[in-house]
Design a protein around this motif. Structure first.
Motif, PDB file in Angstrom:
ATOM      1  N   TYR A  96      53.135  33.797  27.235  1.00  0.00           N
ATOM      2  CA  TYR A  96      52.783  33.753  28.661  1.00  0.00           C
ATOM      3  C   TYR A  96      52.450  32.322  29.081  1.00  0.00           C
ATOM      4  N   GLN A  97      51.837  31.560  28.187  1.00  0.00           N
ATOM      5  CA  GLN A  97      51.562  30.149  28.501  1.00  0.00           C
ATOM      6  C   GLN A  97      52.883  29.386  28.621  1.00  0.00           C
ATOM      7  N   GLY A  98      53.824  29.698  27.740  1.00  0.00           N
ATOM      8  CA  GLY A  98      55.145  29.067  27.821  1.00  0.00           C
ATOM      9  C   GLY A  98      55.839  29.393  29.135  1.00  0.00           C
ATOM     10  N   ILE A  99      55.715  30.612  29.569  1.00  0.00           N
ATOM     11  CA  ILE A  99      56.295  31.016  30.847  1.00  0.00           C
ATOM     12  C   ILE A  99      55.651  30.225  31.985  1.00  0.00           C
ATOM     13  N   TYR A 100      54.335  30.119  31.918  1.00  0.00           N
ATOM     14  CA  TYR A 100      53.619  29.354  32.960  1.00  0.00           C
ATOM     15  C   TYR A 100      54.200  27.942  33.044  1.00  0.00           C
ATOM     16  N   ASP A 101      54.409  27.324  31.899  1.00  0.00           N
ATOM     17  CA  ASP A 101      54.904  25.949  31.874  1.00  0.00           C
ATOM     18  C   ASP A 101      56.363  25.857  32.316  1.00  0.00           C
ATOM     19  N   ALA A 102      57.138  26.896  32.076  1.00  0.00           N
ATOM     20  CA  ALA A 102      58.554  26.870  32.457  1.00  0.00           C
ATOM     21  C   ALA A 102      58.745  27.137  33.948  1.00  0.00           C
ATOM     22  N   LEU A 103      57.707  27.652  34.588  1.00  0.00           N
ATOM     23  CA  LEU A 103      57.786  27.931  36.026  1.00  0.00           C
ATOM     24  C   LEU A 103      57.459  26.682  36.838  1.00  0.00           C
ATOM     25  N   LYS A 104      58.055  26.604  38.004  1.00  0.00           N
ATOM     26  CA  LYS A 104      57.667  25.556  38.953  1.00  0.00           C
ATOM     27  C   LYS A 104      56.246  25.815  39.461  1.00  0.00           C
ATOM     28  N   ASP A 105      55.745  24.903  40.281  1.00  0.00           N
ATOM     29  CA  ASP A 105      54.341  24.982  40.729  1.00  0.00           C
ATOM     30  C   ASP A 105      54.010  26.233  41.540  1.00  0.00           C
ATOM     31  N   ASP A 106      55.039  26.838  42.135  1.00  0.00           N
ATOM     32  CA  ASP A 106      54.773  28.062  42.884  1.00  0.00           C
ATOM     33  C   ASP A 106      55.531  29.242  42.269  1.00  0.00           C
ATOM     34  N   GLY A 107      55.750  29.158  40.957  1.00  0.00           N
ATOM     35  CA  GLY A 107      56.555  30.169  40.278  1.00  0.00           C
ATOM     36  C   GLY A 107      55.826  31.485  40.054  1.00  0.00           C
ATOM     37  N   ILE A 108      56.615  32.496  39.726  1.00  0.00           N
ATOM     38  CA  ILE A 108      56.086  33.850  39.534  1.00  0.00           C
ATOM     39  C   ILE A 108      56.850  34.498  38.381  1.00  0.00           C
ATOM     40  N   PHE A 109      56.141  35.268  37.562  1.00  0.00           N
ATOM     41  CA  PHE A 109      56.857  35.980  36.505  1.00  0.00           C
ATOM     42  C   PHE A 109      56.473  37.445  36.510  1.00  0.00           C
ATOM     43  N   VAL A 110      57.390  38.235  35.961  1.00  0.00           N
ATOM     44  CA  VAL A 110      57.142  39.668  35.825  1.00  0.00           C
ATOM     45  C   VAL A 110      57.616  40.095  34.438  1.00  0.00           C
ATOM     46  N   ALA A 111      56.869  40.991  33.831  1.00  0.00           N
ATOM     47  CA  ALA A 111      57.260  41.536  32.527  1.00  0.00           C
ATOM     48  C   ALA A 111      57.080  43.045  32.546  1.00  0.00           C
ATOM     49  N   GLN A 112      57.954  43.739  31.825  1.00  0.00           N
ATOM     50  CA  GLN A 112      57.714  45.172  31.623  1.00  0.00           C
ATOM     51  C   GLN A 112      56.574  45.271  30.617  1.00  0.00           C
ATOM     52  N   THR A 113      55.615  46.145  30.901  1.00  0.00           N
ATOM     53  CA  THR A 113      54.439  46.206  30.036  1.00  0.00           C
ATOM     54  C   THR A 113      54.082  47.633  29.608  1.00  0.00           C
ATOM     55  N   ASP A 114      55.127  48.431  29.344  1.00  0.00           N
ATOM     56  CA  ASP A 114      54.951  49.718  28.669  1.00  0.00           C
ATOM     57  C   ASP A 114      54.139  50.717  29.493  1.00  0.00           C
ATOM     58  N   ASN A 115      53.642  51.754  28.857  1.00  0.00           N
ATOM     59  CA  ASN A 115      53.017  52.855  29.596  1.00  0.00           C
ATOM     60  C   ASN A 115      51.553  53.057  29.210  1.00  0.00           C
ATOM     61  N   PRO A 116      50.767  53.516  30.168  1.00  0.00           N
ATOM     62  CA  PRO A 116      49.317  53.637  29.926  1.00  0.00           C
ATOM     63  C   PRO A 116      48.902  54.901  29.193  1.00  0.00           C
ATOM     64  N   TRP A 117      49.798  55.876  29.072  1.00  0.00           N
ATOM     65  CA  TRP A 117      49.424  57.126  28.399  1.00  0.00           C
ATOM     66  C   TRP A 117      49.355  56.945  26.888  1.00  0.00           C
ATOM     67  N   PHE A 118      50.333  56.187  26.349  1.00  0.00           N
ATOM     68  CA  PHE A 118      50.381  56.036  24.892  1.00  0.00           C
ATOM     69  C   PHE A 118      50.033  54.611  24.446  1.00  0.00           C
ATOM     70  N   LYS A 119      50.052  53.669  25.377  1.00  0.00           N
ATOM     71  CA  LYS A 119      49.858  52.262  24.996  1.00  0.00           C
ATOM     72  C   LYS A 119      48.798  51.584  25.871  1.00  0.00           C
ATOM     73  N   ALA A 120      47.700  52.256  26.032  1.00  0.00           N
ATOM     74  CA  ALA A 120      46.643  51.721  26.901  1.00  0.00           C
ATOM     75  C   ALA A 120      46.172  50.351  26.421  1.00  0.00           C
ATOM     76  N   ASP A 121      46.040  50.179  25.122  1.00  0.00           N
ATOM     77  CA  ASP A 121      45.540  48.903  24.609  1.00  0.00           C
ATOM     78  C   ASP A 121      46.473  47.754  24.946  1.00  0.00           C
ATOM     79  N   LEU A 122      47.774  48.012  24.870  1.00  0.00           N
ATOM     80  CA  LEU A 122      48.733  46.956  25.183  1.00  0.00           C
ATOM     81  C   LEU A 122      48.557  46.488  26.622  1.00  0.00           C
ATOM     82  N   ILE A 123      48.449  47.436  27.548  1.00  0.00           N
ATOM     83  CA  ILE A 123      48.293  47.068  28.955  1.00  0.00           C
ATOM     84  C   ILE A 123      46.997  46.291  29.163  1.00  0.00           C
TER      85      ILE A 123
END
Lengths: 275, 275
Positions: free
Chosen positions: B172-199
């Motif tokens: 995520y830090q690498g993504i921040y650095d690869a983005l321009k100053d007003d950049g935005i990123f999105v990632a798929q982050t799985d499901n809250p029923w079985f993977k609450a800890d990941l979220i």
């Protein structure tokens, strides 16, 4: 021995869950009734081979049947639940102190009996003095009670077996007549991925009877496709006209003032079905 | 002979789909890759035994990765997709004429090759002149491209196999650095029923790096629980500050101007994970 319960949600697709124990498996007067204990979702009520509710995810369905309509009607004093013998919707209704009486009418007394015994987290409010439990055909009950209810909730099985008549236009007309002049009803109306025609037909029928018709949805992991719709028919009040800031934060795990209107934003392909 | 594909989404719960034909089943340099033709969902891409996409429901995931971020950034000219070798996210990005260049970096060239051959409805824009396809490690690509992208989309598998590093704070830090100053990123982050800890963990990590963090969700029937989350990290623009009336009605089946903000209204138990 490893036991798995598999539900074919369509002819070609299903879910499968490892089970620890079968607590009930019997043929009642109306349907096949089973309560099994699954590892992933806890105890699970199964009617005619279809998952009705599980201890792990039941809160979604029960909250989302009860609260949108109850926070749309400004003064819901008398509420009817058709079906819902497990008691989950009743439990949510009891969170509303303004409800003076909730009547539950389920055709199958065995669902009530076994839910009280094996699903106490769900059935826990069925003995509340504000609740009246009636074992009867919901269709008949509606027919015999005109202009009586503020809110009617249809917590039916899918439209096979005893619930077939609960998806007919005649039933929706009966509900209209059983509601007071500013009454509102909500019904579970299945999923748009596998049952698009059902949603389209219900929407068309309800529109011919009620001036305000709204469809909303929630994610229920153990129901086919995980996307479940609910249809509201209302004589007067519009759920989208509710001022969300007036909805209190009650003890829920899915519904919230923020979800209230967001749930009515339908995926575009579902919007198309409801036009 | 009746063949069924079963995915154990957890140790104790799964989905099962009747299949007509196995089109591909091979071990690539990075993962087990299969493309099977199912009766209910059409052709299905399966990596390491997990459904990645199906012809019937792929539009949800691909639209919901691409459009919320692209309609939040006021001028997205250069977009990076990490993973996503099936091309579905690229297809959606190509619906935005303001995007001058979209770079796809997938570690596994076989996913791209077989998607083009067997999933043409999904891979159809991979040869668009505005698209550059690179077979490489996304982590490395991010590292080598600083301050370059307006929008970065992480279309990874679940955090097993080659995607493990795509769920780390360093990434995520690498993504921040690869983005321009007003950049935005999105990632798929799985499901809250079985993977609450990941979220919970992703949310905590992304919050430590990006000033604006938002989680939204969509219903995807073939993904575990049917509720899939996406996490946005943004340097400047807030997806909730977008004026929905400025979002055009484009050719989509799930995303719409009405879904844009509603998707950020999380079920209460998911809100709790993201606090």
């Amino acid at each position: 021995m490893e036991l798995w319960y598999t539900e074919k949600q369509t002819e070609y697709f299903g879910i499968t869950a490892k089970i620890k124990e079968t607590l009930v498996a019997e043929k009642t007067e109306f349907q096949d009734l089973a309560i099994i204990d699954t590892v992933e979702f806890g105890r699970m009520l199964v009617l005619d081979g279809m998952v009705m509710t599980t201890v792990k995810d039941e809160f979604v369905y029960h909250e989302m049947v009860a609260h949108p309509a109850l926070y749309t009607h400004p003064n819901p004093k008398k509420v009817l639940v058709v079906g819902g013998g497990d008691g989950g919707v009743i439990r949510e209704i009891m969170k509303h102190p303004e409800v003076e009486k909730a009547v539950l009418v389920d055709i199958d007394g065995k669902v009530i009996e076994y839910s009280k015994k094996f699903l106490p987290e769900i059935a826990c409010e069925l003995d509340n003095p504000r609740v009246e439990v009636i074992v009867n055909d919901g269709y008949m009950h509606i027919h015999d009670h005109k202009n009586e209810y503020d809110v009617i909730m249809v917590d039916s099985t899918e439209p096979v077996g005893p619930a077939v008549e609960l998806f007919t236009k005649g039933f929706y007309q009966g509900i209209y007549d059983a509601l007071k002049d500013d009454g509102i009803f909500v019904a579970q109306t299945d999923n748009p991925w596998f049952k698009a025609d059902l949603i389209r037909n219900v929407n068309r029928d309800v529109r011919e009877i009620f001036p305000v018709v709204r469809v909303y949805w929630a994610n229920i992991p153990t129901y086919p496709s995980g996307l479940w719709t609910f249809t509201i028919g209302s004589k007067k009040y519009d759920p989208l006209a509710v001022d969300e800031s007036t909805i209190p934060e009650i003890n829920t795990k899915y519904y919230s003032p923020r979800i209230h209107k967001a749930a009515f934003a339908l995926p575009k392909f579902v919007e198309e079905l409801c036009k």
